[in-house]
Design an enzyme around this catalytic site. Structure first.
Site, short mmCIF file in Angstrom:
data_model
loop_
_atom_site.label_atom_id
_atom_site.label_comp_id
_atom_site.label_asym_id
_atom_site.label_seq_id
_atom_site.Cartn_x
_atom_site.Cartn_y
_atom_site.Cartn_z
N PRO A 35 -3.46 -12.21 10.22
CA PRO A 35 -3.66 -11.94 11.58
C PRO A 35 -4.03 -10.40 12.03
CG PRO A 35 -1.86 -13.29 11.62
CD PRO A 35 -1.95 -12.82 10.28
N ASP A 36 -5.11 -10.20 12.68
CA ASP A 36 -5.49 -8.88 13.24
C ASP A 36 -4.46 -8.36 14.46
OD1 ASP A 36 -6.60 -6.53 14.13
OD2 ASP A 36 -8.63 -7.14 13.44
N ASP A 75 -4.28 -6.66 4.83
CA ASP A 75 -5.36 -7.29 5.37
C ASP A 75 -5.33 -9.07 4.94
OD1 ASP A 75 -6.83 -5.26 6.82
OD2 ASP A 75 -7.85 -4.77 5.12
N PHE A 120 -5.22 2.80 14.54
CA PHE A 120 -5.39 3.75 13.77
C PHE A 120 -6.34 3.33 12.53
CE2 PHE A 120 -1.93 6.02 15.25
CZ PHE A 120 -1.93 7.39 14.72
N LYS A 179 -12.87 -3.88 18.11
CA LYS A 179 -11.28 -4.61 18.18
C LYS A 179 -11.07 -4.29 19.77
CE LYS A 179 -9.71 -4.53 13.37
NZ LYS A 179 -8.84 -4.11 12.71
N LYS A 237 -14.47 0.46 14.58
CA LYS A 237 -13.36 -0.54 14.90
C LYS A 237 -12.90 -0.27 16.44
CE LYS A 237 -8.58 -0.68 13.06
NZ LYS A 237 -7.75 -0.07 11.84
N VAL A 262 -3.65 -5.69 15.85
CA VAL A 262 -4.20 -4.61 16.86
C VAL A 262 -5.13 -5.43 17.92
CG1 VAL A 262 -5.72 -3.40 15.68
CG2 VAL A 262 -4.50 -2.37 17.59
N ASN A 290 0.86 -1.32 0.04
CA ASN A 290 0.11 -0.15 0.12
C ASN A 290 0.86 1.27 0.03
OD1 ASN A 290 0.71 0.57 2.82
ND2 ASN A 290 -0.45 -1.12 3.18
#
Length: 429
Positions: A316-317, A288, A336, A354, A350, A319, A219
């Protein structure tokens, strides 16, 4: 202007003045600082003396004005080093384009630049110049580099100029400059006992997800915001570890940097370090998804086929996993959200989904803000025992926004530590 806290009385301020018509405003800056109970010493460049006399500033400050690096009397005892150590903060107002250029290149060719290079005190700078000079790419590049080095720019404002032009480049008003100085000193005051033993872990930059030995998915993240956060946390007195994706940025002074490439690499380091942290800031733009299978060799075009199908799997996520850690291993967690639409709605979702303590959301579709730029604007959202609060931060240098985020996070960390604020579990409404 708000009355400064009594705790700032007695602060030692070194005021630098360079050559510009706005130098006449420096006399009022000295007066305001003295009224606030500060000790003030003035250093003038040779050109500044053409606009305002040292005698005027000596009368207002009550101290001799220094104008030369090679003053035999002052330098008998290495006076410039003594003066650099004396200052609790250095403020340059006005700062010309020439002075800014010399500072960013680390020059020490007069007393003022030498003092700046020799001092570890907080430094603020109020630019003042013609609108075309301010807009010039060289000046914009230089002021951005100074901000990365820890300088805090103040202004400039916009309006009529002495040369007859109209536009940005006017030095900010003395009241605004002094208020910014007080805010910076108040922020710097939370060193020692407040942050000396704190560990801040920050993720920054993009990740690269390999498709084959040649190609990858990534990105536009430059890492500038994360690196600015690392610099601000270190300036606040914390121990800082920066987990960085591939970027072309220098490591901030005093920061430990760990380089990673993929989301899985970053996940491994985050899981290892998060339990040691008091504050975890997930600023990286983590991919992602990654390729289910990475080709061993470079993928070739397949005959006459016009399409190529890739199978991606979720990363994996990072945060969310950190936020789900159980006490006492769980740090205070800041996320963020870089969005292109419905920024506040996505940020609220979010924050809750999360289980974060705080989130910094910005609209990266705005020109000149977000990915790759030196400026940013943000919407800060955080949880308190009473509910959810928010704050809007207008466009500003990323270094300035980073200081605000770090200050807010430390303030909330103090509150959560004293009140045992428990995080909202992921998935809670």
């Amino acid at each position: 202007m708000a009355t400064p806290s009594s705790t700032l009385a007695g602060k030692r301020i070194l005021l630098g003045i360079s050559a510009g018509i706005a130098a006449y405003k420096s006399a009022l800056i000295v007066r305001l600082l003295k009224q606030a109970g500060c000790e003030v010493r003035v250093v003038m460049t040779e050109g500044a003396q053409a606009f305002i006399t040292p005698l005027t500033l000596q009368a207002l400050s009550g101290e001799p004005v220094r104008t030369s690096l090679l003053d035999p009397e002052a330098e008998a005892g290495m006076g410039h080093i003594e003066l650099a150590r004396w200052a609790d903060a250095i403020l340059i107002a006005p700062a010309t384009a020439d002075l800014i250029a010399r500072l960013v290149n680390g020059m020490a060719d007069d007393l003022l630049t030498t003092l700046c290079l020799a001092s570890e005190a907080p430094k603020l700078i109020a630019p003042a110049m013609n609108q075309a000079m301010w807009r010039h790419r060289a000046t914009q590049r230089n002021i951005a580099l100074l901000a990365e080095d820890g300088w805090q720019p103040i202004g400039p404002g916009a309006g009529d100029q002495a040369c007859g032009d109209v536009g940005p480049g006017r030095m900010s008003e003395p009241e605004e400059i002094v208020t910014s100085l007080f805010d910076r000193l108040a922020s710097s005051a939370m060193t020692a006992a407040d942050t000396r033993n704190r560990h801040v872990v920050i993720t920054a930059g993009p990740t690269r997800e390999a498709l084959d030995p040649v190609r990858y998915l990534s990105n536009h993240s430059s890492g500038k915001m994360g690196y600015a956060l690392a610099a601000a946390a270190h300036a606040a007195g914390a121990k800082v570890t920066l987990i960085s994706g591939p970027v072309s940025l220098a490591t901030p002074s005093g920061v430990t940097r760990i380089d990673v490439t993929s989301a899985l690499d970053m996940h491994t380091e985050a899981q290892r370090l998060a339990p040691t942290a008091d504050l975890f800031i997930a600023c990286a733009a983590v991919a992602d998804y990654r390729a289910e299978h990475v080709a061993e060799h470079k993928m070739k075009k397949r005959g006459d086929s016009e399409t190529l199908t890739l199978t991606l799997v979720k990363n994996p996520d990072i945060v969310a996993e950190v936020a789900a850690l159980a006490a006492p291993k769980r740090p205070f967690v800041v996320g963020f959200a870089a969005e292109t639409r419905d920024t506040q709605d996505y940020a609220r979702d979010k924050l809750t989904r999360k289980g974060l303590d705080m989130i910094v959301a910005n609209d990266v579709s705005q020109a000149g803000l977000g990915f790759g730029s030196d400026d940013n604007a943000a919407w800060l959202l955080w949880r308190t025992p009473e509910g959810v609060e928010s704050d809007t931060q207008p466009p500003q240098p990323k270094s300035a926004l980073a200081e605000t985020v770090i200050q807010r996070a430390f303030d909330l960390l103090d509150t959560s530590s004293s009140m045992s604020l428990s995080p909202t579990p992921p998935g809670a409404s």
